[in-house]
Design a protein around this motif. Structure first.
Motif, PDB file in Angstrom:
ATOM      1  N   UNK A 283      32.647  55.084  13.218  1.00 20.17           N
ATOM      2  CA  UNK A 283      33.731  54.740  14.128  1.00 20.17           C
ATOM      3  C   UNK A 283      35.047  54.686  13.369  1.00 20.17           C
ATOM      4  N   UNK A 284      36.048  55.362  13.910  1.00 22.06           N
ATOM      5  CA  UNK A 284      37.400  55.332  13.333  1.00 22.06           C
ATOM      6  C   UNK A 284      38.355  54.912  14.444  1.00 22.06           C
ATOM      7  N   UNK A 285      39.001  53.780  14.243  1.00 27.17           N
ATOM      8  CA  UNK A 285      39.951  53.251  15.229  1.00 27.17           C
ATOM      9  C   UNK A 285      39.360  53.175  16.630  1.00 27.17           C
ATOM     10  N   UNK A 286      38.101  52.722  16.694  1.00 27.36           N
ATOM     11  CA  UNK A 286      37.455  52.506  17.979  1.00 27.36           C
ATOM     12  C   UNK A 286      36.808  53.731  18.598  1.00 27.36           C
ATOM     13  N   UNK A 287      36.938  54.898  17.982  1.00 29.57           N
ATOM     14  CA  UNK A 287      36.349  56.122  18.525  1.00 29.57           C
ATOM     15  C   UNK A 287      35.139  56.535  17.700  1.00 29.57           C
ATOM     16  N   UNK A 288      34.061  56.936  18.403  1.00 31.42           N
ATOM     17  CA  UNK A 288      32.837  57.364  17.736  1.00 31.42           C
ATOM     18  C   UNK A 288      32.933  58.832  17.311  1.00 31.42           C
ATOM     19  N   UNK A 289      32.491  59.105  16.092  1.00 29.19           N
ATOM     20  CA  UNK A 289      32.440  60.479  15.584  1.00 29.19           C
ATOM     21  C   UNK A 289      31.020  60.739  15.089  1.00 29.19           C
ATOM     22  N   UNK A 290      30.309  61.624  15.787  1.00 29.37           N
ATOM     23  CA  UNK A 290      28.894  61.856  15.520  1.00 29.37           C
ATOM     24  C   UNK A 290      28.685  63.113  14.673  1.00 29.37           C
ATOM     25  N   UNK A 291      27.423  63.505  14.511  1.00 29.76           N
ATOM     26  CA  UNK A 291      27.062  64.521  13.522  1.00 29.76           C
ATOM     27  C   UNK A 291      26.946  65.933  14.086  1.00 29.76           C
TER      28      UNK A 291
END
Length: 372
Positions: A283-291
């Motif tokens: 999570x970066x600044x509340x946003x999910x970043x997946x694979x």
């Protein structure tokens, strides 16, 4: 580095009727292959045979994990990392099981696009950033609610400049195969092969069919989001196996009181494979970043929350689930509808769903049960 948990074996003996034979159910869970939880349930006429099946499953996952592993070298094994380490240095003779997976992945990419095993230079950048701050809530562990909600304050995204530079080294044409020698050459010294989108499903299909050849008539093998069903349940009280589809909101939060399962698919002798944005993310600044990286944007794909593919072959299902996940719904739906023997189920950001017409009769939400 993820911790390795010792293998857990459980033998659950339930006498059931199947024709004139009495079968028992035996189960095992493994934590030491493919960086995921693998569970197996087999039916057998004897405890000895049941444990033989389970031990075989475990051994084969370990063998294939060593071959398909792109991060670690093993003594006496020419594996994916060995191959990537020799990029730009000529061809490498590899085990036929690794050769066949690379060959299969290239052929499927040329048919469907999106899932490019040559994208490793890009996916490795994302993995390096994700591994530092990956969100893996574990039962019994205290977590800072703010970090789970907003991410670690030091977490950041890779630069688009770095991603674009890496993308210059992702041509599938730079992977050259020599079938007579079972050899592979990576022409571009900066290209990396990433088999993560297909390896677990391909291995699960191979192991499942080998288990069938050994005489196992009913089983379920689950590796991460990859489920392979062999045969049908032998119990008198049911005619189908039920496979639950996880609700992304229940896994990572976002909808208070969300139920764990979005739906249940009742099916026999098939494979059910899901690709979703709720596993392996940070999570970066509340946003999910997946694979699951979209090769067009070089960012995690954000068209849907998850895609489940139902078809006979688990390797094919694994490849397609990633491919369709990286497509807008309309494009993915058109692709699935064009394929024989393939059904799909989509879950969207707002919690709504879509599914192919052929899947309707198998869904719990549409009135299906585990009885004929």
């Amino acid at each position: 580095m993820k911790k390795i948990i010792p293998i857990i074996l459980a033998c659950l003996f339930l006498v059931t009727a199947c024709g004139n034979k009495e079968l028992a159910r035996y189960e095992a869970t493994y934590y030491d292959s493919f960086d995921t939880v693998i569970s197996a349930m087999v039916y057998s006429e004897s405890e000895e045979k049941g444990n033989e099946y389970l031990e075989y499953i475990h051994k084969r996952y370990q063998e294939l994990d060593r071959l398909y592993n792109g991060f670690k070298n093993f003594d006496g094994v020419t594996n994916l990392k060995t191959l990537n380490d020799h990029a730009g240095k000529g061809k490498v003779v590899v085990d036929k099981e690794l050769y066949d997976l690379i060959d299969y992945s290239i052929k499927e990419y040329r048919k469907f696009g999106e899932t490019n095993i040559a994208l490793g230079a890009v996916t490795s950048i994302w993995q390096r950033y994700r591994d530092q701050y990956e969100v893996v809530p574990e039962e019994g562990t205290e977590h800072d609610d703010k970090i789970l909600r907003e991410g670690h304050p030091d977490a950041e995204l890779p630069s688009m400049e770095d991603l674009r530079a890496a993308n210059e080294h992702t041509s599938i044409d730079d992977i050259v195969l020599y079938p007579e020698e079972s050899a592979v050459e990576i022409k571009d010294p900066e290209l990396k092969i990433d088999l993560g989108a297909v390896a677990k499903g391909y291995a699960t299909e191979k192991i499942g069919e080998e288990l069938r050849e050994k005489g196992c008539s009913a089983a379920i093998i689950s590796a991460g989001g990859n489920v392979k069903i062999i045969g049908a349940p032998p119990e008198k009280e049911r005619d189908y196996f039920g496979i639950g589809l996880q609700n992304p909101e229940a896994v990572i939060g976002g909808a208070e009181g969300a139920e764990n399962m979005k739906d249940i698919i009742y099916a026999n002798d098939t494979s059910i494979v899901t690709s979703g944005d709720y596993q392996r993310f940070y999570i970066v600044n509340g946003k999910h970043y997946h694979h699951l990286i979209d090769p067009d944007t070089l960012m995690p794909a954000d068209h849907v929350r998850s895609v489940t593919i139902v078809t006979k072959d688990s390797g094919y299902a694994d490849f397609l689930s990633t491919t369709v996940f990286c497509m807008p719904y309309e494009k993915g739906r058109a692709l699935v509808d064009s394929l024989d023997g393939v059904e799909a189920y989509w879950i969207f950001e707002d919690g709504s769903v879509q599914f192919t017409e052929g899947l309707k009769a198998s869904l719990d939400s549409q009135g299906a049960t585990n009885e004929k």
